[in-house]
Design a protein around this motif. Structure first.
Motif, PDB file in Angstrom:
ATOM      1  N   ASP B  29       0.832  -1.209   0.000  1.00 26.68           N
ATOM      2  CA  ASP B  29       0.000   0.000   0.000  1.00 26.68           C
ATOM      3  C   ASP B  29       0.865   1.258   0.000  1.00 26.68           C
ATOM      4  N   ILE B  30       1.936   1.247   0.798  1.00 30.67           N
ATOM      5  CA  ILE B  30       2.811   2.424   0.874  1.00 30.67           C
ATOM      6  C   ILE B  30       3.464   2.684  -0.485  1.00 30.67           C
ATOM      7  N   ILE B  31       3.987   1.612  -1.094  1.00 31.10           N
ATOM      8  CA  ILE B  31       4.673   1.788  -2.381  1.00 31.10           C
ATOM      9  C   ILE B  31       3.677   2.267  -3.448  1.00 31.10           C
ATOM     10  N   ASN B  32       2.475   1.678  -3.473  1.00 30.37           N
ATOM     11  CA  ASN B  32       1.460   2.112  -4.445  1.00 30.37           C
ATOM     12  C   ASN B  32       1.124   3.590  -4.246  1.00 30.37           C
ATOM     13  N   SER B  33       0.979   3.982  -2.981  1.00 28.09           N
ATOM     14  CA  SER B  33       0.620   5.356  -2.670  1.00 28.09           C
ATOM     15  C   SER B  33       1.714   6.312  -3.145  1.00 28.09           C
ATOM     16  N   LEU B  34       2.990   5.948  -2.952  1.00 27.15           N
ATOM     17  CA  LEU B  34       4.109   6.798  -3.384  1.00 27.15           C
ATOM     18  C   LEU B  34       4.169   6.880  -4.905  1.00 27.15           C
ATOM     19  N   GLN B  35       3.894   5.749  -5.560  1.00 26.71           N
ATOM     20  CA  GLN B  35       3.936   5.737  -7.032  1.00 26.71           C
ATOM     21  C   GLN B  35       2.846   6.644  -7.601  1.00 26.71           C
ATOM     22  N   GLU B  36       1.654   6.559  -6.983  1.00 24.23           N
ATOM     23  CA  GLU B  36       0.540   7.402  -7.438  1.00 24.23           C
ATOM     24  C   GLU B  36       0.881   8.886  -7.261  1.00 24.23           C
ATOM     25  N   ALA B  37       1.436   9.223  -6.077  1.00 31.01           N
ATOM     26  CA  ALA B  37       1.713  10.630  -5.759  1.00 31.01           C
ATOM     27  C   ALA B  37       2.803  11.222  -6.636  1.00 31.01           C
ATOM     28  N   THR B  38       3.747  10.398  -7.076  1.00 35.20           N
ATOM     29  CA  THR B  38       4.883  10.925  -7.847  1.00 35.20           C
ATOM     30  C   THR B  38       4.749  10.625  -9.333  1.00 35.20           C
ATOM     31  N   ASN B  39       3.571  10.164  -9.736  1.00 33.89           N
ATOM     32  CA  ASN B  39       3.365   9.787 -11.131  1.00 33.89           C
ATOM     33  C   ASN B  39       3.509  11.016 -12.047  1.00 33.89           C
ATOM     34  N   GLY B  40       4.631  11.123 -12.725  1.00 37.14           N
ATOM     35  CA  GLY B  40       4.826  12.227 -13.661  1.00 37.14           C
ATOM     36  C   GLY B  40       5.376  13.496 -13.040  1.00 37.14           C
ATOM     37  N   ILE B  41       5.465  13.521 -11.699  1.00 35.00           N
ATOM     38  CA  ILE B  41       6.028  14.743 -11.082  1.00 35.00           C
ATOM     39  C   ILE B  41       7.200  14.359 -10.183  1.00 35.00           C
ATOM     40  N   PRO B  42       8.197  15.245 -10.054  1.00 33.05           N
ATOM     41  CA  PRO B  42       9.362  14.902  -9.221  1.00 33.05           C
ATOM     42  C   PRO B  42       9.000  14.924  -7.734  1.00 33.05           C
ATOM     43  N   LEU B  43       9.709  14.133  -6.980  1.00 35.50           N
ATOM     44  CA  LEU B  43       9.486  14.096  -5.529  1.00 35.50           C
ATOM     45  C   LEU B  43      10.198  15.293  -4.903  1.00 35.50           C
TER      46      LEU B  43
END
Lengths: 70, 642
Positions: B29-43
């Protein structure tokens, strides 16, 4: 003499030669389909004076888990 | 009825298992959430800070939610305690749960939950910091993901490599299994994972602490509740209970089943030992993941009059149960087989069955595979042939005999009074210590047959004494006798019948009819040379090949196959040594097999020619191995009075 008695006499003969009892026989029924195979195994071993090995037994019996209480 | 200790062990294992599963979900869940949040934008650092509440929510939804469910199950521990205290002589008012008790239970549960919360907060910080620092230094996304996975599940994190994930799956599927093959798979997979991540094993990961909290929290809850209730009932002394396994700390091993006052325990706990986690006996016990617990125990309860009172109560319960079912609690699998094999009449052998728990697992073996009993790691697994004929009944009774030997031993192992009674005839007290301590698989084997080791040797000495001379004597007698027999067949029968009458004298263990029965004959049958040869061999305590195969096994297990046979020499050799007298050695396998054969014969399960021949073979057992057979008879008498 039935097959069980025949087998027991053979095992006794085997014991006299090799001073050990190699096979777990305790729950082998008289009508087991394996009794002929075992009789033949012990007969051949006595005849050839070659001890029965684990591999020979595996060809007749399936293995049970280690530390099983038979 | 499960004991408090059994409830504790079962729940602690189940809680660890559930937490372990939840952590995998959390990681994903954590990894999915991070992938969604950074999809196309830099962290960025701003995004990292914004993500923190998300991470907190995921930890709450997964880990803390399961923690809450787990804590609600602590009521089972309370029930286990109440069941225990009801068997003691404390006044009845202390055998009930009161309103203040419920308040305390809730407080203790809240305290336990705070332990789960601490782990959650600590690793929320770790994970949120990893995200933030990755943003600052511009760490590649895959590297951050790996670090977060490692922070949650250590070496058991998910990987891009399918092979690694398969290993993690193997670990999870087999971690809690009782099956030795599964255990081996688990160990192998774990070893490979550790070597794979050897360069970056994280000692600090959420999984390590969360599973330890899941285990220790319930044990601490039990310790505190037990202490409180004990004090309330005015009991100031406590017994340290549980079992020994291979990893049991020396400290726990030393004090197991000891009864001391609270003060004495507190004094003992000021000492140091390996794996100690704190000095409060009721909270910390032996240390992290310790499986032992305290119960209030007044030494005065051991006094005879009190024991009588307790027994009276137990007998009342027993009788009530007997009316319903002579076998006590049984599994669905056993329900129909037990009356079929052991009959419907109550006796000391069925009483033993009624004392032990229902069988955990019954499996049928294929032709060519030996029947066996597998008790290790509390598996309690019976592997037998389908009970479709007399031979299969004997095998079932034999394997069930192993179960009785094992389960009754476990049942009485912490009851010094019963042990003293059972070991009345044991001269070498090391044998009693071996029984109490346990042997073989993680010291789990506490079979009552261990106590009979000296008797096995006593009978072995008799049976192998001058064996070659006796064999020669039998041969000489046989050839000399047949040389004197008539060639006329009718005369020969009569001569043999006369010889048999002479052989079956007052010292012969069977009557003539009994002897004929085990030979498959009637009173009118012709007597053959083989019959008189068998009778003569019995007279010399040799084992004729025509005797029952389980009788051969009984004597084979007494003499390690010097006389009779059934189990192989290698089978006996694989077990631990129980007792030595000079060169004479008793291996555990010999204890096991003697008892199983004793039990099968004495429950009426020796059959020949379609009839039960148990009465005859019980006589032969007493004749060939009198000391051992009497000893087992005595154990069954003691057990029948429990």
């Amino acid at each position: 003499m039935n097959k069980k008695e025949q087998l027991y006499e053979l095992v006794e003969e085997y014991q006299n030669i090799f001073d050990e009892q190699p096979i777990n026989l305790h729950d082998l029924d008289d009508d087991s389909t394996f009794i002929d195979d075992i009789i033949s195994l012990v007969q051949n071993s006595i005849k050839s004076k070659i001890k029965i090995t684990d591999d020979m037994l595996k060809s007749v019996f399936e293995d049970t888990p280690t530390n099983s209480i038979l | 009825m499960a004991t408090k200790q059994e409830i504790l062990s079962k729940l602690a294992a189940s809680h660890e298992q559930r937490i372990s599963k939840v952590l995998f979900d959390l990681e994903e869940d954590i990894i999915n959430s991070l992938q969604e949040a950074t999809n196309g934008i830099p962290l960025t650092t701003d995004l990292a800070i914004q993500l923190r509440p998300n991470l907190k929510r995921l930890i709450e939804q997964n880990y803390l939610k399961e923690g809450s469910k787990i804590i609600s199950e602590y009521d089972e521990v309370v029930k286990g305690y109440m069941d225990y205290i009801r068997t003691t002589p404390v006044p009845d008012r202390f055998k009930l749960l009161t309103q203040p008790d419920l308040k305390l239970i809730n407080q203790l549960k809240q305290l336990s939950f705070s332990g789960f919360e601490n782990v959650a907060n600590r690793f929320l910080d770790t994970i949120a910091n990893e995200v933030y620092q990755s943003a600052i230094v511009g760490k590649p996304f895959p590297e951050m993901v790996q670090n977060i996975r490692g922070a949650v599940n250590g070496v058991y994190r998910r990987s891009n490599e399918a092979a690694i994930n398969r290993l993690v799956d193997i670990v999870e599927e087999n971690r809690y299994s009782d099956d030795p093959i599964s255990k081996k798979k688990f160990e192998d997979a774990r070893k490979i994972l550790h070597s794979k991540y050897a360069s970056d094993i994280r000692g600090e990961n959420m999984r390590k602490y969360a599973s330890q909290i899941a285990h220790d929290s319930i044990m601490q809850f039990d310790g505190q509740f037990t202490k409180y209730k004990g004090e309330e009932a005015g009991i100031t002394s406590f017994k340290y209970t549980g079992t020994n396994i291979i990893t049991t700390r020396e400290f726990c091993r030393t004090y197991l089943n000891e009864v001391r006052t609270e003060e004495e325990w507190r004094d003992i706990f000021t000492g140091n030992w390996k794996g100690k986690s704190g000095s409060d006996p009721f909270i910390n016990r032996g240390g992290y993941r310790c499986r032992h617990s305290f119960v209030p125990y007044d030494p005065a309860w051991d006094a005879e009059d009190v024991q009588k009172e307790i027994k009276k109560e137990e007998i009342k319960i027993d009788r009530k149960r007997k009316k319903e079912n002579i076998f006590g609690d049984v599994s669905n699998d056993e329900k129909d087989i037990l009356p079929n094999v052991f009959g419907k009449d109550e006796n000391k052998y069925t009483k033993a069955i009624s004392l032990i728990p229902a069988l955990k697992q019954l499996r049928y073996v294929s032709e060519g595979k030996s029947a066996y009993y597998f008790p290790w790691n509390n598996a309690d697994q019976l592997n037998v042939k389908k009970v479709v004929n007399d031979g299969a009944k004997t095998t079932f009774a034999h394997e069930y005999g192993h179960r009785i030997d094992d389960q009754i031993g476990r049942l009485v192992n912490d009851n010094d009074k019963v042990i003293n009674e059972l070991s009345k005839n044991v001269k070498d007290k090391n044998i009693v210590n071996t029984f109490k301590k346990g042997i073989v698989y993680k010291n789990e084997a506490k079979n009552i047959s261990i106590l009979a080791s000296e008797k096995i040797l006593e009978d072995r000495k008799i049976l192998v004494k001058a064996l070659d001379e006796r064999k020669k004597q039998a041969n000489d007698w046989y050839f000399s006798t047949i040389s004197k027999l008539s060639n006329n067949i009718d005369k020969r029968y009569k001569q043999c019948a006369k010889i048999l009458d002479e052989l079956i004298d007052k010292d012969f263990p069977l009557t003539k009819n009994e002897f004929l029965k085990i030979m498959g004959k009637s009173a009118n049958s012709n007597i053959l040379v083989d019959d008189i040869k068998t009778a003569y061999q019995i007279k010399l305590k040799l084992m004729p090949s025509s005797l029952h195969r389980y009788m051969h096994d009984y004597i084979g297990s007494v003499t390690r196959n010097k006389v009779g046979f059934g189990h192989s020499d290698s089978y006996y050799k694989k077990w631990e040594t129980i007792f030595k007298d000079g060169k004479d050695v008793v291996k555990f396998g010999e204890n096991l097999e003697t008892f199983a054969n004793y039990y099968a014969a004495h429950t009426g399960n020796f059959y020949e020619f379609g009839k039960s021949v148990s009465v005859e073979y019980v006589k032969l057992m007493n004749y060939y191995a009198p000391n051992l057979t009497r000893e087992y008879e005595y154990y069954m008498d003691v057990i029948s009075k429990l």
